[in-house]
Design a protein around this motif. Structure first.
Motif, PDB file in Angstrom:
ATOM      1  N   TRP A  12       0.924  -1.276   0.115  1.00 26.10           N
ATOM      2  CA  TRP A  12      -0.106   0.101   0.096  1.00 26.10           C
ATOM      3  C   TRP A  12       0.927   1.090  -0.079  1.00 26.10           C
ATOM      4  O   TRP A  12       1.703   1.352   0.856  1.00 26.10           O
ATOM      5  CB  TRP A  12      -0.863   0.202   1.313  1.00 26.10           C
ATOM      6  CG  TRP A  12      -1.920  -1.018   1.332  1.00 26.10           C
ATOM      7  CD1 TRP A  12      -3.077  -0.974   0.854  1.00 26.10           C
ATOM      8  CD2 TRP A  12      -1.682  -2.406   1.644  1.00 26.10           C
ATOM      9  NE1 TRP A  12      -3.960  -2.059   1.062  1.00 26.10           N
ATOM     10  CE2 TRP A  12      -2.972  -3.003   1.633  1.00 26.10           C
ATOM     11  CE3 TRP A  12      -0.534  -3.124   2.169  1.00 26.10           C
ATOM     12  CZ2 TRP A  12      -3.059  -4.434   1.807  1.00 26.10           C
ATOM     13  CZ3 TRP A  12      -0.748  -4.487   2.485  1.00 26.10           C
ATOM     14  CH2 TRP A  12      -1.837  -5.213   2.399  1.00 26.10           C
ATOM     15  N   SER A  23       5.132   3.629   2.468  1.00 29.65           N
ATOM     16  CA  SER A  23       4.502   2.751   1.983  1.00 29.65           C
ATOM     17  C   SER A  23       4.609   1.483   3.066  1.00 29.65           C
ATOM     18  O   SER A  23       5.137   1.623   4.174  1.00 29.65           O
ATOM     19  CB  SER A  23       5.228   2.042   0.753  1.00 29.65           C
ATOM     20  OG  SER A  23       6.506   1.547   1.180  1.00 29.65           O
ATOM     21  N   ARG A  69      -3.277   3.356  -1.121  1.00 26.02           N
ATOM     22  CA  ARG A  69      -3.871   2.832  -2.403  1.00 26.02           C
ATOM     23  C   ARG A  69      -3.014   1.524  -2.335  1.00 26.02           C
ATOM     24  O   ARG A  69      -1.737   1.534  -2.335  1.00 26.02           O
ATOM     25  CB  ARG A  69      -3.310   3.677  -3.575  1.00 26.02           C
ATOM     26  CG  ARG A  69      -4.404   4.825  -3.539  1.00 26.02           C
ATOM     27  CD  ARG A  69      -3.739   5.641  -4.953  1.00 26.02           C
ATOM     28  NE  ARG A  69      -4.029   6.980  -4.661  1.00 26.02           N
ATOM     29  CZ  ARG A  69      -3.648   8.068  -5.336  1.00 26.02           C
ATOM     30  NH1 ARG A  69      -2.690   7.853  -6.539  1.00 26.02           N
ATOM     31  NH2 ARG A  69      -3.970   9.361  -5.240  1.00 26.02           N
ATOM     32  N   HIS A  71      -1.398  -1.416  -4.287  1.00 28.34           N
ATOM     33  CA  HIS A  71      -0.432  -1.828  -5.515  1.00 28.34           C
ATOM     34  C   HIS A  71       0.178  -3.103  -5.680  1.00 28.34           C
ATOM     35  O   HIS A  71       0.158  -3.799  -4.407  1.00 28.34           O
ATOM     36  CB  HIS A  71       0.638  -0.753  -5.743  1.00 28.34           C
ATOM     37  CG  HIS A  71       0.264   0.765  -5.883  1.00 28.34           C
ATOM     38  ND1 HIS A  71       0.402   1.145  -7.090  1.00 28.34           N
ATOM     39  CD2 HIS A  71       0.239   1.784  -4.855  1.00 28.34           C
ATOM     40  CE1 HIS A  71      -0.073   2.442  -7.006  1.00 28.34           C
ATOM     41  NE2 HIS A  71      -0.164   2.687  -5.788  1.00 28.34           N
TER      42      HIS A  71
END
Length: 71
Positions: A12, A23, A69, A71
């Motif tokens: 993320w 991250s 988000r 990934h």
């Protein structure tokens, strides 16, 4: 035919008002937090929610909660 298991990585990325700030990576022992400004991991946490809180706490005081988000 051999039986193979595929491990897919989960990651993320946290976005703040000025772009990517860090991250979170799923690892065998939990969720590892990395900041864009540091070479080493901030730490490994037992749950994704705790990792998100740790990443936010490491941002500048008064920073808004980042958008995460996958990934």
């Amino acid at each position: 035919m051999s039986d193979r298991s595929t491990m897919t990585e989960q990651r993320w990325v946290a976005f703040g008002s000025s772009g990517a700030v860090g991250s979170i990576h799923r690892v065998e022992t939990g969720f590892e937090v990395r900041l864009m400004r540091d070479d080493s991991a901030l730490g490994t946490y037992p749950t994704l929610d705790v990792a998100k809180s740790a990443l936010h706490a490491s941002m500048l005081p008064g920073s808004d909660w980042p958008e995460y988000r996958e990934h």
